[in-house]
Design a protein around this motif. Structure first.
Motif, mmCIF file in Angstrom:
data_model
loop_
_atom_site.group_PDB
_atom_site.id
_atom_site.type_symbol
_atom_site.label_atom_id
_atom_site.label_comp_id
_atom_site.label_asym_id
_atom_site.label_seq_id
_atom_site.Cartn_x
_atom_site.Cartn_y
_atom_site.Cartn_z
ATOM 1 N N HIS A 1 131.821 131.600 32.247
ATOM 2 C CA HIS A 1 132.358 132.509 33.261
ATOM 3 C C HIS A 1 132.099 131.990 34.664
ATOM 4 O O HIS A 1 132.938 132.171 35.555
ATOM 5 C CB HIS A 1 131.821 133.923 33.060
ATOM 6 C CG HIS A 1 132.235 134.496 31.734
ATOM 7 N ND1 HIS A 1 133.542 134.743 31.407
ATOM 8 C CD2 HIS A 1 131.517 134.804 30.626
ATOM 9 C CE1 HIS A 1 133.616 135.210 30.173
ATOM 10 N NE2 HIS A 1 132.396 135.245 29.675
ATOM 11 N N ASP A 2 130.975 131.314 34.870
ATOM 12 C CA ASP A 2 130.694 130.724 36.180
ATOM 13 C C ASP A 2 131.656 129.576 36.475
ATOM 14 O O ASP A 2 132.113 129.422 37.606
ATOM 15 C CB ASP A 2 129.247 130.237 36.259
ATOM 16 C CG ASP A 2 128.255 131.390 36.238
ATOM 17 O OD1 ASP A 2 128.594 132.487 36.746
ATOM 18 O OD2 ASP A 2 127.142 131.204 35.708
ATOM 19 N N ILE A 3 131.952 128.756 35.476
ATOM 20 C CA ILE A 3 132.911 127.664 35.650
ATOM 21 C C ILE A 3 134.272 128.230 36.030
ATOM 22 O O ILE A 3 134.892 127.802 37.017
ATOM 23 C CB ILE A 3 133.029 126.800 34.366
ATOM 24 C CG1 ILE A 3 131.717 126.061 34.095
ATOM 25 C CG2 ILE A 3 134.191 125.808 34.487
ATOM 26 C CD1 ILE A 3 131.646 125.410 32.717
ATOM 27 N N VAL A 4 134.740 129.198 35.267
ATOM 28 C CA VAL A 4 136.060 129.792 35.509
ATOM 29 C C VAL A 4 136.112 130.428 36.896
ATOM 30 O O VAL A 4 137.071 130.204 37.658
ATOM 31 C CB VAL A 4 136.403 130.815 34.401
ATOM 32 C CG1 VAL A 4 137.654 131.616 34.759
ATOM 33 C CG2 VAL A 4 136.559 130.113 33.064
ATOM 34 N N ARG A 5 135.104 131.186 37.247
ATOM 35 C CA ARG A 5 135.074 131.856 38.552
ATOM 36 C C ARG A 5 135.068 130.826 39.689
ATOM 37 O O ARG A 5 135.792 130.974 40.671
ATOM 38 C CB ARG A 5 133.840 132.752 38.622
ATOM 39 C CG ARG A 5 133.789 133.664 39.821
ATOM 40 C CD ARG A 5 132.580 134.552 39.770
ATOM 41 N NE ARG A 5 131.868 134.240 38.535
ATOM 42 C CZ ARG A 5 131.145 135.048 37.812
ATOM 43 N NH1 ARG A 5 130.939 136.213 38.170
ATOM 44 N NH2 ARG A 5 130.543 134.690 36.711
ATOM 45 N N TRP A 6 134.242 129.776 39.554
ATOM 46 C CA TRP A 6 134.146 128.746 40.574
ATOM 47 C C TRP A 6 135.491 128.028 40.756
ATOM 48 O O TRP A 6 135.958 127.844 41.877
ATOM 49 C CB TRP A 6 133.035 127.748 40.223
ATOM 50 C CG TRP A 6 132.888 126.667 41.243
ATOM 51 C CD1 TRP A 6 132.278 126.753 42.456
ATOM 52 C CD2 TRP A 6 133.390 125.327 41.137
ATOM 53 N NE1 TRP A 6 132.361 125.549 43.108
ATOM 54 C CE2 TRP A 6 133.027 124.658 42.324
ATOM 55 C CE3 TRP A 6 134.083 124.634 40.161
ATOM 56 C CZ2 TRP A 6 133.360 123.322 42.559
ATOM 57 C CZ3 TRP A 6 134.418 123.308 40.387
ATOM 58 C CH2 TRP A 6 134.047 122.671 41.575
ATOM 59 N N VAL A 7 136.129 127.654 39.637
ATOM 60 C CA VAL A 7 137.423 126.951 39.714
ATOM 61 C C VAL A 7 138.474 127.828 40.370
ATOM 62 O O VAL A 7 139.220 127.379 41.230
ATOM 63 C CB VAL A 7 137.886 126.489 38.313
ATOM 64 C CG1 VAL A 7 139.330 126.031 38.329
ATOM 65 C CG2 VAL A 7 136.985 125.394 37.796
ATOM 66 N N ARG A 8 138.530 129.069 39.977
ATOM 67 C CA ARG A 8 139.545 129.981 40.562
ATOM 68 C C ARG A 8 139.306 130.176 42.045
ATOM 69 O O ARG A 8 140.259 130.235 42.827
ATOM 70 C CB ARG A 8 139.553 131.293 39.795
ATOM 71 C CG ARG A 8 140.184 131.120 38.422
ATOM 72 C CD ARG A 8 140.266 132.405 37.642
ATOM 73 N NE ARG A 8 141.009 132.177 36.393
ATOM 74 C CZ ARG A 8 140.880 132.927 35.337
ATOM 75 N NH1 ARG A 8 140.066 133.984 35.349
ATOM 76 N NH2 ARG A 8 141.561 132.653 34.238
ATOM 77 N N ALA A 9 138.056 130.269 42.457
ATOM 78 C CA ALA A 9 137.749 130.411 43.892
ATOM 79 C C ALA A 9 138.134 129.159 44.661
ATOM 80 O O ALA A 9 138.678 129.239 45.772
ATOM 81 C CB ALA A 9 136.261 130.718 44.084
ATOM 82 N N GLN A 10 137.850 127.986 44.093
ATOM 83 C CA GLN A 10 138.151 126.726 44.772
ATOM 84 C C GLN A 10 139.647 126.447 44.848
ATOM 85 O O GLN A 10 140.118 125.794 45.780
ATOM 86 C CB GLN A 10 137.480 125.543 44.055
ATOM 87 C CG GLN A 10 135.969 125.594 44.024
ATOM 88 C CD GLN A 10 135.372 125.555 45.418
ATOM 89 O OE1 GLN A 10 135.712 124.708 46.228
ATOM 90 N NE2 GLN A 10 134.500 126.492 45.700
ATOM 91 N N SER A 11 140.401 126.911 43.862
ATOM 92 C CA SER A 11 141.822 126.563 43.778
ATOM 93 C C SER A 11 142.743 127.657 44.318
ATOM 94 O O SER A 11 143.956 127.545 44.190
ATOM 95 C CB SER A 11 142.213 126.190 42.348
ATOM 96 O OG SER A 11 141.937 127.251 41.460
ATOM 97 N N GLN A 12 142.168 128.685 44.923
ATOM 98 C CA GLN A 12 143.007 129.748 45.502
ATOM 99 C C GLN A 12 143.924 129.159 46.551
ATOM 100 O O GLN A 12 143.521 128.332 47.368
ATOM 101 C CB GLN A 12 142.141 130.819 46.152
ATOM 102 C CG GLN A 12 141.860 131.973 45.262
ATOM 103 C CD GLN A 12 141.115 133.076 46.000
ATOM 104 O OE1 GLN A 12 140.362 132.834 46.934
ATOM 105 N NE2 GLN A 12 141.327 134.284 45.569
ATOM 106 N N GLY A 13 145.175 129.564 46.535
ATOM 107 C CA GLY A 13 146.122 129.135 47.531
ATOM 108 C C GLY A 13 146.798 127.802 47.269
ATOM 109 O O GLY A 13 147.572 127.330 48.077
ATOM 110 N N LEU A 14 146.492 127.184 46.140
ATOM 111 C CA LEU A 14 147.148 125.893 45.836
ATOM 112 C C LEU A 14 148.529 126.125 45.249
ATOM 113 O O LEU A 14 148.794 127.050 44.584
ATOM 114 C CB LEU A 14 146.307 125.063 44.856
ATOM 115 C CG LEU A 14 144.950 124.624 45.351
ATOM 116 C CD1 LEU A 14 144.239 123.831 44.282
ATOM 117 C CD2 LEU A 14 145.089 123.782 46.600
#
Length: 147
Positions: free
Chosen positions: A134-147
């Motif tokens: 869940h931390d991996i998924v949350r981190w990736v989604r936060a980093q890739s917002q707006g792409l």
């Protein structure tokens, strides 16, 4: 995402153009007919790293790891599970730093595991240390917002 998306086949390295609206429909490679997404991370080497990092239109999350690393082995099932959740919006891959020392040096990997998120060849996020699914998924989604 209705625009066509370029996806590199992990089997034959062919670059496929897939309608963005059909990414979740199990697209197959036009060259070798292998599924473009399997819900599992792919293994990358120095020979195919740049192709996947620059030619995929979706973000590429890379786990830099080593077989002797306890935290890496501990995180492996979480990374595997994250692939099932994040594909086809993100491609997940693993780089064995023991076998691919040049790649590890190129990206300045000083501790493992280290996750690096790439988009169109650019590093957009880096996270050292083991993480749960869940931390991996949350981190990736936060980093890739707006792409």
């Amino acid at each position: 995402m209705s625009e066509p998306v370029h996806i590199v086949c992990s089997q034959c390295r062919g670059v496929n153009r897939v309608p963005g609206t059909r990414l979740s429909e199990g697209p197959k490679c036009g060259r070798c007919h292998a599924p473009l997404f399997t819900g599992h991370p792919i293994a990358l080497t120095g020979a195919d790293f740049d192709l996947h990092a620059t030619r995929n239109d979706i973000p590429l999350l890379v786990d830099f790891w080593a077989p002797w690393c306890g935290p890496c082995r501990m995180m492996a099932p979480a990374f595997e599970q994250a692939a099932k959740i994040l594909e086809p919006q993100v491609r997940l891959a693993k780089v064995n730093t023991e076998e691919e020392q040049a790649l590890a040096a190129r990206f300045g990997i000083v501790s493992i595991p280290t996750l690096i998120l790439f988009h169109q060849g650019r590093e957009i996020g880096r996270q050292p240390g083991a993480m749960g699914t869940h931390d991996i998924v949350r981190w990736v989604r936060a980093q890739s917002q707006g792409l």
